[in-house]
Design a protein around this motif. Structure first.
Motif, PDB file in Angstrom:
ATOM      1  N   SER A  16       0.830  -1.199   0.000  1.00 56.42           N
ATOM      2  CA  SER A  16       0.000   0.000   0.000  1.00 56.42           C
ATOM      3  C   SER A  16       0.866   1.252   0.000  1.00 56.42           C
ATOM      4  O   SER A  16       1.809   1.380   0.784  1.00 56.42           O
ATOM      5  N   ASP A  17       0.535   2.192  -0.876  1.00 57.45           N
ATOM      6  CA  ASP A  17       1.274   3.459  -0.937  1.00 57.45           C
ATOM      7  C   ASP A  17       1.062   4.295   0.315  1.00 57.45           C
ATOM      8  O   ASP A  17       1.849   5.193   0.605  1.00 57.45           O
ATOM      9  N   GLN A  18      -0.008   4.039   1.031  1.00 50.59           N
ATOM     10  CA  GLN A  18      -0.329   4.831   2.214  1.00 50.59           C
ATOM     11  C   GLN A  18       0.496   4.431   3.435  1.00 50.59           C
ATOM     12  O   GLN A  18       0.562   5.172   4.409  1.00 50.59           O
ATOM     13  N   ARG A  19       1.101   3.267   3.393  1.00 45.53           N
ATOM     14  CA  ARG A  19       1.905   2.801   4.531  1.00 45.53           C
ATOM     15  C   ARG A  19       3.286   3.443   4.470  1.00 45.53           C
ATOM     16  O   ARG A  19       3.983   3.338   3.470  1.00 45.53           O
ATOM     17  N   PRO A  20       3.700   4.113   5.554  1.00 41.34           N
ATOM     18  CA  PRO A  20       5.025   4.760   5.546  1.00 41.34           C
ATOM     19  C   PRO A  20       6.143   3.727   5.586  1.00 41.34           C
ATOM     20  O   PRO A  20       6.005   2.657   6.173  1.00 41.34           O
ATOM     21  N   GLU A  21       7.242   4.065   4.957  1.00 41.11           N
ATOM     22  CA  GLU A  21       8.410   3.179   4.937  1.00 41.11           C
ATOM     23  C   GLU A  21       9.300   3.516   6.129  1.00 41.11           C
ATOM     24  O   GLU A  21      10.141   4.396   6.064  1.00 41.11           O
ATOM     25  N   THR A  22       9.094   2.807   7.211  1.00 40.99           N
ATOM     26  CA  THR A  22       9.914   2.999   8.402  1.00 40.99           C
ATOM     27  C   THR A  22      10.830   1.808   8.567  1.00 40.99           C
ATOM     28  O   THR A  22      10.761   0.838   7.803  1.00 40.99           O
ATOM     29  N   ASP A  23      11.677   1.860   9.590  1.00 41.20           N
ATOM     30  CA  ASP A  23      12.559   0.733   9.885  1.00 41.20           C
ATOM     31  C   ASP A  23      11.768  -0.487  10.328  1.00 41.20           C
ATOM     32  O   ASP A  23      12.271  -1.601  10.299  1.00 41.20           O
ATOM     33  N   PHE A  24      10.526  -0.266  10.747  1.00 44.83           N
ATOM     34  CA  PHE A  24       9.701  -1.342  11.282  1.00 44.83           C
ATOM     35  C   PHE A  24       8.579  -1.716  10.326  1.00 44.83           C
ATOM     36  O   PHE A  24       7.502  -2.121  10.743  1.00 44.83           O
ATOM     37  N   LEU A  25       8.806  -1.587   9.024  1.00 38.61           N
ATOM     38  CA  LEU A  25       7.781  -1.833   8.022  1.00 38.61           C
ATOM     39  C   LEU A  25       7.217  -3.250   8.135  1.00 38.61           C
ATOM     40  O   LEU A  25       6.000  -3.436   8.184  1.00 38.61           O
ATOM     41  N   VAL A  26       8.071  -4.242   8.225  1.00 38.76           N
ATOM     42  CA  VAL A  26       7.617  -5.637   8.302  1.00 38.76           C
ATOM     43  C   VAL A  26       6.910  -5.898   9.624  1.00 38.76           C
ATOM     44  O   VAL A  26       5.827  -6.481   9.655  1.00 38.76           O
ATOM     45  N   VAL A  27       7.504  -5.454  10.712  1.00 40.66           N
ATOM     46  CA  VAL A  27       6.926  -5.682  12.040  1.00 40.66           C
ATOM     47  C   VAL A  27       5.541  -5.048  12.141  1.00 40.66           C
ATOM     48  O   VAL A  27       4.585  -5.685  12.581  1.00 40.66           O
ATOM     49  N   ASN A  28       5.443  -3.794  11.714  1.00 42.28           N
ATOM     50  CA  ASN A  28       4.159  -3.100  11.786  1.00 42.28           C
ATOM     51  C   ASN A  28       3.117  -3.748  10.888  1.00 42.28           C
ATOM     52  O   ASN A  28       1.951  -3.873  11.267  1.00 42.28           O
ATOM     53  N   ALA A  29       3.518  -4.173   9.707  1.00 42.71           N
ATOM     54  CA  ALA A  29       2.576  -4.828   8.797  1.00 42.71           C
ATOM     55  C   ALA A  29       2.080  -6.152   9.397  1.00 42.71           C
ATOM     56  O   ALA A  29       0.887  -6.468   9.310  1.00 42.71           O
ATOM     57  N   LEU A  30       2.972  -6.916  10.022  1.00 43.97           N
ATOM     58  CA  LEU A  30       2.567  -8.180  10.655  1.00 43.97           C
ATOM     59  C   LEU A  30       1.608  -7.933  11.816  1.00 43.97           C
ATOM     60  O   LEU A  30       0.597  -8.623  11.955  1.00 43.97           O
ATOM     61  N   LYS A  31       1.911  -6.942  12.636  1.00 44.02           N
ATOM     62  CA  LYS A  31       1.034  -6.630  13.772  1.00 44.02           C
ATOM     63  C   LYS A  31      -0.333  -6.162  13.286  1.00 44.02           C
ATOM     64  O   LYS A  31      -1.368  -6.604  13.793  1.00 44.02           O
ATOM     65  N   ASP A  32      -0.325  -5.274  12.285  1.00 50.02           N
ATOM     66  CA  ASP A  32      -1.596  -4.762  11.768  1.00 50.02           C
ATOM     67  C   ASP A  32      -2.407  -5.862  11.095  1.00 50.02           C
ATOM     68  O   ASP A  32      -3.623  -5.944  11.265  1.00 50.02           O
ATOM     69  N   ALA A  33      -1.730  -6.724  10.342  1.00 46.92           N
ATOM     70  CA  ALA A  33      -2.427  -7.821   9.671  1.00 46.92           C
ATOM     71  C   ALA A  33      -3.066  -8.761  10.702  1.00 46.92           C
ATOM     72  O   ALA A  33      -4.215  -9.173  10.549  1.00 46.92           O
ATOM     73  N   ARG A  34      -2.325  -9.067  11.744  1.00 50.29           N
ATOM     74  CA  ARG A  34      -2.856  -9.946  12.797  1.00 50.29           C
ATOM     75  C   ARG A  34      -4.080  -9.309  13.454  1.00 50.29           C
ATOM     76  O   ARG A  34      -5.109  -9.972  13.645  1.00 50.29           O
ATOM     77  N   SER A  35      -3.986  -8.020  13.768  1.00 53.39           N
ATOM     78  CA  SER A  35      -5.116  -7.323  14.399  1.00 53.39           C
ATOM     79  C   SER A  35      -6.340  -7.307  13.496  1.00 53.39           C
ATOM     80  O   SER A  35      -7.466  -7.567  13.948  1.00 53.39           O
ATOM     81  N   VAL A  36      -6.136  -7.011  12.221  1.00 55.61           N
ATOM     82  CA  VAL A  36      -7.255  -6.962  11.274  1.00 55.61           C
ATOM     83  C   VAL A  36      -7.911  -8.331  11.146  1.00 55.61           C
ATOM     84  O   VAL A  36      -9.144  -8.445  11.171  1.00 55.61           O
ATOM     85  N   LEU A  37      -7.111  -9.372  11.019  1.00 54.50           N
ATOM     86  CA  LEU A  37      -7.679 -10.711  10.848  1.00 54.50           C
ATOM     87  C   LEU A  37      -8.402 -11.196  12.104  1.00 54.50           C
ATOM     88  O   LEU A  37      -9.433 -11.864  12.008  1.00 54.50           O
ATOM     89  N   ILE A  38      -7.895 -10.864  13.270  1.00 56.18           N
ATOM     90  CA  ILE A  38      -8.578 -11.249  14.510  1.00 56.18           C
ATOM     91  C   ILE A  38      -9.907 -10.517  14.621  1.00 56.18           C
ATOM     92  O   ILE A  38     -10.929 -11.107  14.967  1.00 56.18           O
ATOM     93  N   ARG A  39      -9.906  -9.212  14.304  1.00 58.07           N
ATOM     94  CA  ARG A  39     -11.171  -8.451  14.317  1.00 58.07           C
ATOM     95  C   ARG A  39     -12.170  -9.030  13.329  1.00 58.07           C
ATOM     96  O   ARG A  39     -13.356  -9.152  13.621  1.00 58.07           O
ATOM     97  N   LYS A  40     -11.684  -9.399  12.168  1.00 59.98           N
ATOM     98  CA  LYS A  40     -12.550  -9.984  11.132  1.00 59.98           C
ATOM     99  C   LYS A  40     -13.159 -11.301  11.629  1.00 59.98           C
ATOM    100  O   LYS A  40     -14.353 -11.553  11.436  1.00 59.98           O
ATOM    101  N   MET A  41     -12.326 -12.132  12.274  1.00 56.26           N
ATOM    102  CA  MET A  41     -12.835 -13.398  12.818  1.00 56.26           C
ATOM    103  C   MET A  41     -13.896 -13.149  13.882  1.00 56.26           C
ATOM    104  O   MET A  41     -14.925 -13.830  13.914  1.00 56.26           O
TER     105      MET A  41
END
Length: 169
Positions: free
Chosen positions: A43-68
């Protein structure tokens, strides 16, 4: 429609997430987390920080848990758990390894042992490092050790500085 080239940081993040996803069983919760995290990184809206992978994994986990939870509340999932919502140790280690400078120092078992030996018996530092390596969050580590989250943050900062000193020596 114009196409943009991906930045090196995004390419590296996608590659790391694809490698993580490849080690998971298709359809497993961890596989879905890594798959969704790839979409987030692109996503172009996601900032490129040093924690790009970590933040994406945390956000993905949160979104999927909420969806469940939403699906379960609507009666779309069986009552029993169909997936393991706890992050596996390997996924947690991948999240930790994506952080800098800790990954440069704790990525391998040998380096971890060196850092662990350097910490010795310095109060809560060794226990904090172990929890961090095992994927514990700030709150879990704080509860396990009986200390505050802020103190865990301070300890992790101290571990980072000790790890950085190990690299410079």
């Amino acid at each position: 429609m114009t196409t943009q080239a991906l930045s090196p940081a995004r390419c590296n993040a996608v590659l790391a997430l694809q490698n993580l996803r490849a080690r998971r069983a298709p359809g497993s919760f961890d596989f879905e987390i890594a798959d969704y995290a790839i979409d987030l990184v692109l996503s172009d809206q996601r900032p490129e920080t040093d924690f790009l992978v970590v933040n994406a994994l945390k956000d993905a986990r949160s979104v999927l848990i909420r969806k469940m939870r939403r699906h379960r509340a609507r009666g779309m999932l069986p009552i029993e758990e169909t997936v393991n919502t706890a992050t596996s140790q390997e996924l947690a280690q991948a999240m930790i390894a994506a952080q800098r400078p800790l990954a440069d120092n704790v990525a391998s078992y040998h380096s971890y042992q060196q850092l662990r030996a350097r910490l010795g018996d310095q109060g809560y530092l060794p226990e904090c490092l172990d929890g961090w390596r095992d994927g514990e969050g700030l709150l879990e580590t704080a509860q396990r050790l009986g200390i505050s989250r802020e103190y865990v943050k301070k300890l992790r900062g101290r571990i980072r500085s000790i790890a950085a000193q190990e690299v410079l020596c």
